[in-house]
Enzyme design. Structure first.
Site, mmCIF file in Angstrom:
data_model
loop_
_atom_site.group_PDB
_atom_site.id
_atom_site.type_symbol
_atom_site.label_atom_id
_atom_site.label_comp_id
_atom_site.label_asym_id
_atom_site.label_seq_id
_atom_site.Cartn_x
_atom_site.Cartn_y
_atom_site.Cartn_z
ATOM 1 N N SER A 49 0.823 -1.209 0.000
ATOM 2 C CA SER A 49 0.000 0.000 0.000
ATOM 3 C C SER A 49 0.856 1.257 0.000
ATOM 4 O O SER A 49 2.007 1.254 0.433
ATOM 5 C CB SER A 49 -0.914 0.020 1.219
HETATM 6 N N1 SAH Z 1 -0.764 -5.031 4.091
HETATM 7 C C1 SAH Z 1 -0.060 -5.349 2.883
HETATM 8 C C2 SAH Z 1 -0.900 -5.033 1.655
HETATM 9 C C3 SAH Z 1 -0.827 -6.141 0.663
HETATM 10 S S1 SAH Z 1 -2.073 -6.141 -0.582
HETATM 11 C C4 SAH Z 1 1.303 -4.656 2.818
HETATM 12 O O1 SAH Z 1 1.595 -3.832 3.696
HETATM 13 O O2 SAH Z 1 2.100 -4.967 1.930
HETATM 14 C C5 SAH Z 1 -3.339 -7.096 0.178
HETATM 15 C C6 SAH Z 1 -3.036 -8.523 0.529
HETATM 16 O O3 SAH Z 1 -4.243 -9.120 0.976
HETATM 17 C C7 SAH Z 1 -2.537 -9.379 -0.623
HETATM 18 O O4 SAH Z 1 -1.294 -9.921 -0.277
HETATM 19 C C8 SAH Z 1 -3.598 -10.454 -0.759
HETATM 20 O O5 SAH Z 1 -3.078 -11.726 -1.109
HETATM 21 C C9 SAH Z 1 -4.216 -10.488 0.625
HETATM 22 N N2 SAH Z 1 -5.566 -11.036 0.714
HETATM 23 C C10 SAH Z 1 -6.614 -10.856 -0.124
HETATM 24 N N3 SAH Z 1 -7.691 -11.532 0.305
HETATM 25 C C11 SAH Z 1 -7.308 -12.181 1.444
HETATM 26 C C12 SAH Z 1 -7.967 -13.068 2.343
HETATM 27 N N4 SAH Z 1 -9.222 -13.472 2.184
HETATM 28 N N5 SAH Z 1 -7.266 -13.531 3.401
HETATM 29 C C13 SAH Z 1 -5.976 -13.175 3.602
HETATM 30 N N6 SAH Z 1 -5.291 -12.351 2.778
HETATM 31 C C14 SAH Z 1 -5.957 -11.852 1.708
#
Ligand code: SAH
Length: 236
Positions: free
Chosen positions: A85
């Site tokens: 993000s």
């Molecule tokens: N907080 C992260 C943002 C990554 S993008 C950072 O600081 O880098 C969002 C993430 O959510 C992705 O890696 C995706 O695989 C995950 N995601 C999406 N749906 C999900 C679910 N149902 N359970 C767990 N993770 C999920």
């Protein structure tokens, strides 16, 4: 007028640069400080959030080829089609969670690169983080070990189910956007607890919601328009 030559005012060329310990050039402490200044200009105020961003080496959470862009205020691609993000959004969501004081136990859904979890871990006592893509989780856990972030527990699971064994949580942060707020996550919020979550169909029509659990039920406040990767069911 007193004329001062640039050799008197400039940095001594041969001095040992203390920043070398923390990376050079585009990954240095000074670059990180500039990001903090930019976040302040955009309205981020909480001193703990600003401190955490100042201290956390974001360049270690992105691919080496992109590390020169790690301190720009932008989202960046990580592997498996996901993104780390934008720092402003990380700061804003964290600040919102701290509105009523520092929560003791925080659950994050969507570990991704691990950056958001690392920011939280610099502020709160305990962080639980769930990621559905194994490869991302493995990498994030390596980073937590490398940075000695021992207060993060992370597991490979579908975040729709939260983390029931460790519930209830004082705060829940969701970093992928579901169309509706998963009921399990609401159930795992402690009384007085709060959740920050992007909700909506498609990348361009999500809104960031702040949900607080009160003795009477849940109070929802809409914050701002955001663009997150979709929340997906199942694990891979
Ligand atoms: N907080 C992260 C943002 C990554 S993008 C950072 O600081 O880098 C969002 C993430 O959510 C992705 O890696 C995706 O695989 C995950 N995601 C999406 N749906 C999900 C679910 N149902 N359970 C767990 N993770 C999920």
């Amino acid at each position: 007028m007193v004329y001062i030559s640039r050799f008197q005012t400039g940095q001594p060329v041969m001095a040992i640069n203390p920043m070398l310990k923390q990376g050079v050039g585009m990954t240095s402490q000074r670059t990180r400080d500039r990001l903090v200044e930019r976040l302040k200009e955009k309205g981020i105020r909480h001193p703990e959030v600003l401190r955490a961003i100042r201290e956390t080496p974001r360049h270690l959470f992105v691919d080496e080829a992109l590390s020169h862009r790690a301190y720009e205020d932008d989202a960046l691609p990580i592997s498996n089609g996901q993104t780390i993000s934008q720092p402003y959004i990380v700061a804003r969501m964290t600040e919102v969670l701290l509105e009523d004081g520092i929560p003791d136990k925080v659950l994050e859904i969507g570990t991704g690169s691990g950056y958001q979890a690392a920011i939280l871990a610099a502020i709160v006592p305990r962080v639980f983080s769930v990621e559905r893509i194994r490869a991302l989780l493995v990498q994030a856990k390596q980073r937590f070990r490398q940075l000695k972030l021992n207060n993060i527990m992370a597991k490979h699971s579908d975040g729709s189910w939260g983390w029931s064994q460790s519930a209830p949580f004082d705060a829940i942060i969701v970093t992928a956007a579901p169309e509706v707020v998963p009921q399990e996550l609401l159930d795992q919020l402690a009384e007085g607890g709060r959740m920050v979550i992007p909700v909506g169909k498609g990348r361009d029509i999500q809104e960031l919601q702040y949900i607080k659990r009160t003795p009477e039920g849940f109070e929802t406040r809409t914050l701002e328009a955001v663009s997150f990767v979709p929340f997906c069911a199942g694990k891979v």
